[in-house]
Design an enzyme around this catalytic site. Structure first.
Site, short mmCIF file in Angstrom:
data_model
loop_
_atom_site.label_atom_id
_atom_site.label_comp_id
_atom_site.label_asym_id
_atom_site.label_seq_id
_atom_site.Cartn_x
_atom_site.Cartn_y
_atom_site.Cartn_z
N GLY A 165 0.80 -1.23 0.00
CA GLY A 165 0.00 0.00 0.00
C GLY A 165 0.83 1.28 0.00
O GLY A 165 0.31 2.37 0.18
N LYS A 201 -6.28 5.28 -13.95
CA LYS A 201 -7.49 5.99 -13.53
C LYS A 201 -7.73 5.69 -12.04
O LYS A 201 -7.58 4.55 -11.60
CB LYS A 201 -8.66 5.48 -14.38
CG LYS A 201 -9.99 6.10 -14.05
CD LYS A 201 -10.15 7.48 -14.65
CE LYS A 201 -11.38 8.18 -14.14
NZ LYS A 201 -11.28 9.65 -14.31
N TYR A 202 -8.09 6.71 -11.27
CA TYR A 202 -8.41 6.51 -9.86
C TYR A 202 -9.91 6.30 -9.73
O TYR A 202 -10.71 7.07 -10.27
CB TYR A 202 -7.97 7.73 -9.04
CG TYR A 202 -8.30 7.60 -7.56
CD1 TYR A 202 -7.54 6.76 -6.76
CD2 TYR A 202 -9.35 8.31 -6.99
CE1 TYR A 202 -7.83 6.62 -5.41
CE2 TYR A 202 -9.64 8.18 -5.64
CZ TYR A 202 -8.88 7.34 -4.85
OH TYR A 202 -9.16 7.20 -3.53
N LYS A 237 -5.12 -4.47 4.44
CA LYS A 237 -6.36 -5.21 4.72
C LYS A 237 -6.48 -5.58 6.20
O LYS A 237 -5.48 -5.96 6.82
CB LYS A 237 -6.38 -6.49 3.89
CG LYS A 237 -6.28 -6.22 2.40
CD LYS A 237 -5.83 -7.46 1.64
CE LYS A 237 -5.55 -7.11 0.19
NZ LYS A 237 -4.84 -8.19 -0.52
N GLU A 275 -5.55 -9.41 -8.17
CA GLU A 275 -6.31 -8.37 -7.47
C GLU A 275 -7.03 -7.46 -8.46
O GLU A 275 -6.46 -7.05 -9.47
CB GLU A 275 -5.38 -7.54 -6.58
CG GLU A 275 -4.74 -8.37 -5.48
CD GLU A 275 -4.08 -7.53 -4.39
OE1 GLU A 275 -4.06 -7.99 -3.23
OE2 GLU A 275 -3.60 -6.41 -4.68
N GLU A 288 -3.21 -5.93 -9.94
CA GLU A 288 -1.91 -6.59 -9.81
C GLU A 288 -2.08 -8.07 -9.49
O GLU A 288 -3.16 -8.52 -9.12
CB GLU A 288 -1.04 -5.92 -8.74
CG GLU A 288 -1.55 -6.09 -7.32
CD GLU A 288 -0.51 -5.72 -6.27
OE1 GLU A 288 0.71 -5.79 -6.54
OE2 GLU A 288 -0.91 -5.38 -5.15
N ARG A 292 2.34 -15.32 -4.75
CA ARG A 292 2.68 -15.99 -3.48
C ARG A 292 1.39 -16.38 -2.78
O ARG A 292 0.30 -16.06 -3.26
CB ARG A 292 3.44 -15.02 -2.58
CG ARG A 292 2.63 -13.74 -2.38
CD ARG A 292 3.15 -12.87 -1.28
NE ARG A 292 2.70 -11.50 -1.42
CZ ARG A 292 1.54 -11.02 -1.00
NH1 ARG A 292 0.66 -11.80 -0.41
NH2 ARG A 292 1.24 -9.74 -1.16
P1 ADP Z 1 -0.02 -2.59 -3.19
O1 ADP Z 1 0.73 -3.43 -4.19
O2 ADP Z 1 0.84 -1.58 -2.52
O3 ADP Z 1 -0.85 -3.41 -2.26
P2 ADP Z 1 -2.32 -2.13 -4.94
O4 ADP Z 1 -2.09 -1.74 -6.34
O5 ADP Z 1 -2.67 -3.56 -4.67
O6 ADP Z 1 -1.04 -1.72 -4.07
O7 ADP Z 1 -3.44 -1.21 -4.27
C1 ADP Z 1 -3.70 -1.26 -2.90
C2 ADP Z 1 -4.99 -0.52 -2.59
O8 ADP Z 1 -4.90 0.84 -3.02
C3 ADP Z 1 -6.23 -1.06 -3.29
O9 ADP Z 1 -6.82 -2.14 -2.59
C4 ADP Z 1 -7.12 0.18 -3.29
O10 ADP Z 1 -7.71 0.38 -2.02
C5 ADP Z 1 -6.14 1.32 -3.54
N1 ADP Z 1 -5.98 1.59 -4.99
C6 ADP Z 1 -5.02 1.12 -5.81
N2 ADP Z 1 -5.21 1.53 -7.09
C7 ADP Z 1 -6.34 2.28 -7.10
C8 ADP Z 1 -7.11 2.96 -8.11
N3 ADP Z 1 -6.73 2.96 -9.38
N4 ADP Z 1 -8.25 3.60 -7.73
C9 ADP Z 1 -8.64 3.60 -6.44
N5 ADP Z 1 -7.98 2.99 -5.44
C10 ADP Z 1 -6.84 2.32 -5.75
#
Ligand code: ADP
Length: 454
Positions: A165, A201-202, A237, A275, A288, A292
């Site tokens: 995160g 995109k967010y 999480k 994910e 992603e 693992r």
């Molecule tokens: P990490 O590899 O650090 O765990 P992730 O890409 O899996 O990062 O994203 C972790 C969390 O960040 C997601 O579960 C979500 O809550 C938030 N997030 C990531 N990308 C986006 C996005 N494009 N829009 C909104 N929230 C996002």
């Protein structure tokens, strides 16, 4: 089949891997740091070797020490658990060169999935839906600006090598992009050995939904269904459930078929988690692939009846997938996991110290994965996760009430834990209705503050 496996990890996941090995009749070797001398994984393993001082980089992340331990004890394979060296392609490569089987996907796949920008591109080529954004690392602010303009604000900048995160920046308007671009690059370089960042995109208030996949060495991959992990604090999480309250049988079937085909094409072998983020319309977008076992794997085990850690070992030893999974997997009932962290339940500040009393609940539908016990000193050097409480019921209502019952009966004294926090979330009306997204906890904290909850 392997004779002996070294577990390159600590805590509950090290114990979890030992459990799978015992069930398979495989001997185990634990490695531990000086802070973990009295830990349960050391006690449960057939052999144990100290690999260095408490700090992770001197012990659990020290590749030469781990490999020497494996050579001294003459193991056939290494299970990396999650975290530490689990997604380190360099480590998997050293294992290969040393003639030790790394229990996980092959080196090239780990390397590909470790670069989130490259993984996105590969997933799209394999037919998975991704969010609009850049497919290569961004080279300049101008380039980022033109992507953002094309797809529309808000956008999110992410470290290609990111994880846990960290290294993400949400950009709401063009004026912020320059500064946030440099911040994200800087943070990426400091935290992940690479300053590469990309943009997508967010989505406002998405749900985090992930699918468990398993693949064998003969090109067969299946998806076992989803977990919902939207209860997050700072993208970490805290509570997960399976199945997701928002995925119907038809969507599950369609996604599982799509994922099976995509990861067969990618040539994925062993366990992994794809994910996705779900937007308001219910559409799922791949973000992603974690190459693992995940912390939250037990909820999938509960609803599928498949031992995922045992499967990882069998698949690494060359078993075909057909001997593990047959036919389509439908979730049986409902499962919830609460991550019990050693931390203040209000401020979330980690709480190291000695556990003076501990009682683990049982009863129908309850599983506890932990490596702590009464008298154990929780060291300050590692992740604050000390136990996972998993409740399984015939439906969501039963799983929820079993979880509430188990939380109320779990005793951990001497340190602060997140148990009271979980009890409050499980009593929340929106949570009970399955009405939540990744911003749930922010709203929950505000509501609690307004209500004066301390
Ligand atoms: P990490 O590899 O650090 O765990 P992730 O890409 O899996 O990062 O994203 C972790 C969390 O960040 C997601 O579960 C979500 O809550 C938030 N997030 C990531 N990308 C986006 C996005 N494009 N829009 C909104 N929230 C996002």
């Amino acid at each position: 089949m392997f004779r002996k496996i070294l577990i390159a990890n600590r805590g509950e996941i090290a114990v979890r891997v030992i459990v799978a090995c015992k069930d398979l009749g495989i001997r185990t070797v634990a490695v531990y740091s000086e802070a973990d001398r009295d830990s349960l994984h050391v006690r449960y393993a057939d052999e144990a070797l100290c690999i260095g001082p408490p700090r992770s980089k001197d012990s659990y992340l020290n590749i030469p020490s781990v490999i020497s331990a494996a050579e001294i004890t003459d193991v056939d394979a290494i299970h990396p658990g999650y975290g530490f060296l689990a997604e380190d392609a360099g480590f998997a490569d050293v294992c290969r060169e040393s003639g030790i089987k790394f229990i996980g996907p092959d080196v090239d796949t780990i390397r590909l999935m470790g670069d989130k920008a490259a993984a996105r591109k590969r997933a799209r080529a394999a037919g998975l839906p991704i969010l609009p954004g850049s497919e290569e690392p961004l080279t300049s602010v101008e380039e980022a600006q033109s992507f953002a303009k094309e797809i529309g604000y808000p956008v999110i900048l992410k470290a290609a090598g990111g994880g846990g995160g960290r290294g993400m920046r949400v950009v709401r308007e063009p004026g912020q992009l320059g500064e946030l671009f440099h911040q994200a690059r800087h943070e990426a370089a400091l935290s992940f050995h690479s300053s590469a960042i990309y943009l997508e995109k967010y989505i406002e208030g998405p749900r985090h939904i992930e699918f468990q996949i398993l693949g064998d060495q003969y090109g067969k991959v299946v998806a076992l269904g989803e977990r919902e992990c939207s209860i997050q604090r700072r993208h970490q999480k805290l509570i997960e459930e399976a199945p997701s309250p928002r995925i119907d049988a038809e969507t599950r079937e369609r996604m599982c078929d799509k994922l099976g085909a995509a990861f067969t094409e990618i040539g994925y072998a062993n366990a992994g988690t794809a994910e996705f983020l779900m937007d308001d319309s219910g559409a799922l977008h791949f973000i992603e692939l974690n190459a693992r076992i995940q912390v939250e794997h037990p909820i999938t085990e509960a609803v599928t009846g498949i031992d995922l850690v045992k499967s990882q070992i069998l698949l690494a030893a060359g078993e075909p997938l057909s001997s593990i999974v047959s036919g389509r997997i439908e979730p049986q009932g409902h499962a919830i996991e609460c991550r019990i962290n050693a931390e203040n339940p209000k401020t979330f500040v980690p709480s190291a110290g000695r556990i003076t009393a501990m009682h683990v609940p049982g009863g129908p539908g309850i599983r506890v994965d932990t490596a702590v016990y009464s008298g154990w000193f929780v060291p300050p050097y590692y992740d604050s996760l000390i136990a996972k409480l998993i409740a399984h019921g015939r439906d969501r209502t039963e799983a929820l009430s079993r979880m509430q019952r188990a939380l109320s009966m779990m005793v951990i004294e001497g340190i602060s834990t997140s148990i009271p926090f979980h009890e409050r979330v499980l009593a929340d009306e929106d949570f009970v209705l399955g009405n939540y997204d990744t911003h749930f906890l922010e709203r929950f904290a505000k509501r609690e503050a307004a209500a004066g909850v301390r």
